[in-house]
Design a protein around this motif. Sequence first.
Motif, PDB file in Angstrom:
ATOM      1  N   GLN A  94      -9.645   9.441   9.683  1.00 57.74           N
ATOM      2  CA  GLN A  94      -9.498   8.409   8.657  1.00 57.74           C
ATOM      3  C   GLN A  94      -8.729   7.214   9.184  1.00 57.74           C
ATOM      4  O   GLN A  94      -9.045   6.063   8.881  1.00 57.74           O
ATOM      5  N   LEU A  95      -7.685   7.495   9.971  1.00 62.27           N
ATOM      6  CA  LEU A  95      -6.835   6.416  10.473  1.00 62.27           C
ATOM      7  C   LEU A  95      -7.617   5.486  11.386  1.00 62.27           C
ATOM      8  O   LEU A  95      -7.423   4.262  11.376  1.00 62.27           O
ATOM      9  N   THR A 133       2.262   3.227   8.747  1.00 58.45           N
ATOM     10  CA  THR A 133       2.371   3.615   7.335  1.00 58.45           C
ATOM     11  C   THR A 133       1.247   4.553   6.928  1.00 58.45           C
ATOM     12  O   THR A 133       1.472   5.590   6.285  1.00 58.45           O
ATOM     13  N   GLN A 134       0.013   4.209   7.306  1.00 59.11           N
ATOM     14  CA  GLN A 134      -1.121   5.055   6.951  1.00 59.11           C
ATOM     15  C   GLN A 134      -1.065   6.401   7.673  1.00 59.11           C
ATOM     16  O   GLN A 134      -1.483   7.424   7.119  1.00 59.11           O
ATOM     17  N   SER A 186      -4.483  -0.530  -0.169  1.00 61.28           N
ATOM     18  CA  SER A 186      -4.618  -1.155   1.150  1.00 61.28           C
ATOM     19  C   SER A 186      -5.459  -2.424   1.084  1.00 61.28           C
ATOM     20  O   SER A 186      -5.440  -3.235   2.014  1.00 61.28           O
ATOM     21  N   LEU A 206      -1.228   9.768   5.531  1.00 61.39           N
ATOM     22  CA  LEU A 206      -2.366  10.658   5.738  1.00 61.39           C
ATOM     23  C   LEU A 206      -1.965  12.022   6.289  1.00 61.39           C
ATOM     24  O   LEU A 206      -2.612  13.027   5.991  1.00 61.39           O
ATOM     25  N   VAL A 259       0.446  -1.116   8.469  1.00 62.44           N
ATOM     26  CA  VAL A 259      -0.854  -0.469   8.287  1.00 62.44           C
ATOM     27  C   VAL A 259      -0.930   0.816   9.115  1.00 62.44           C
ATOM     28  O   VAL A 259      -1.034   1.918   8.573  1.00 62.44           O
ATOM     29  N   ASN A 289     -10.636   5.537  -0.755  1.00 60.96           N
ATOM     30  CA  ASN A 289     -10.996   6.754  -0.022  1.00 60.96           C
ATOM     31  C   ASN A 289     -12.459   7.116  -0.239  1.00 60.96           C
ATOM     32  O   ASN A 289     -12.812   8.285  -0.470  1.00 60.96           O
ATOM     33  N   ARG A 337      -9.526   3.198   9.116  1.00 64.44           N
ATOM     34  CA  ARG A 337      -8.641   2.288   8.401  1.00 64.44           C
ATOM     35  C   ARG A 337      -8.078   1.214   9.342  1.00 64.44           C
ATOM     36  O   ARG A 337      -7.928   0.050   8.952  1.00 64.44           O
ATOM     37  N   ALA A 363       0.807  -1.219   0.000  1.00 59.57           N
ATOM     38  CA  ALA A 363       0.000   0.000   0.000  1.00 59.57           C
ATOM     39  C   ALA A 363       0.842   1.271   0.000  1.00 59.57           C
ATOM     40  O   ALA A 363       0.297   2.366   0.144  1.00 59.57           O
TER      41      ALA A 363
END
Length: 368
Positions: A228-229, A98-99, A71, A103, A95, A300, A232, A59
């Motif tokens: 968002q995190l 990294t995200q 992802s 972000l 995950v 997204n 996710r 991702a």
Amino acid sequence: MTMQFGLTEEQQELMTAVRTLVQRRAADRDLRSVVADGSGYDDDLWRAVTEQIGAAALAVPEEYGGGGFTSLETHLVLEVLGAALTPSPLLGSGVLATQALLLAAAPADCARLLPAMATGERIAALAWADTAGRWRLDGSDVHAAAPGEGWRLSGSARLVLDGAAADVVLVVATTPTGAGLFEVAPDAAGLTRTPTPALDPTLRFATVEFDDVPATALSLDAGAALAQLWSRAAVAVTALQVGGAQRALDDTVAHLKERTQFGRPLGSFQALKHRVADVLVSVETARSISWAAAWAAARNAPDLTTEAARAKAWCSEAFSHAAGEMVQLHGGIGITWEHDAQLYFKRAHATSHLFGSADEHLRVLAPI
């Protein structure tokens, strides 16, 4: 954009490749020996998954040394790892951390940190949960101040995945303007990382304490990114839950076929057939909901928050149901230390609270 209700040939091959690696390594080293290891995961398997499969890079955009996929592909790898309860840094580093960078951090910081994380050479941890174990969107119990030259962090964070031995330490901290994302050197003065015992021995958590620790600001306005995190992270956990629920179902069915009572296989009794059928329905539904949420995260989608909440609520209940039936339908052996049923039961209950319980996510769907 239309969702495809099925995996591509490449995605199926990805899952098969990871499954083959996990099974091959399990023949050489069992899960319990890995759990007892100080690192908490199998270094050889992690290198194989990252070098041969590129799991941590899937991702990550190509400009940061990644594979340039989405992802969703990482989600499928997590599902395979979840089926075998394979301890790995993929959830925490591949995950969550990294995200967080993708972000919230600037491109220059992503270019500096992500390439080594994508290869698995460096493991990252994100200190986010407060001292009560809540992942808050308005900051945390770690506070950032800039009294003179540079930022300093003080406070503590709990439930930090792979936090005890991570090479990259990222921190969500409360700033005068909201929530910020910071980087801390792993050997910084005033930084203390203590392993925390967990119900699920295949997950490694730590409590990380900050005593006026120098830090580098990656973002001073991370509130939107954290929203968002949160979604996710919840979606990623559902991959582990679906994989674990499927294995719990498969092992239970195999046991009922092999075990006999009154001269007949246990699986031939109608009452037990009905219980297993109920588990099958909940597991298949959980997979569909989990994949739908992963698809939304990969693109997204505007309904990501709703899809994530629905998936986490349903998959938590489905895994707990499958693990509970696994214990009961295995009879006396299902409650022994030697059998894996207790490990799936613990994983089900631990992940049901990780990044929000079913009740919390249901409140997102239907606020009271």
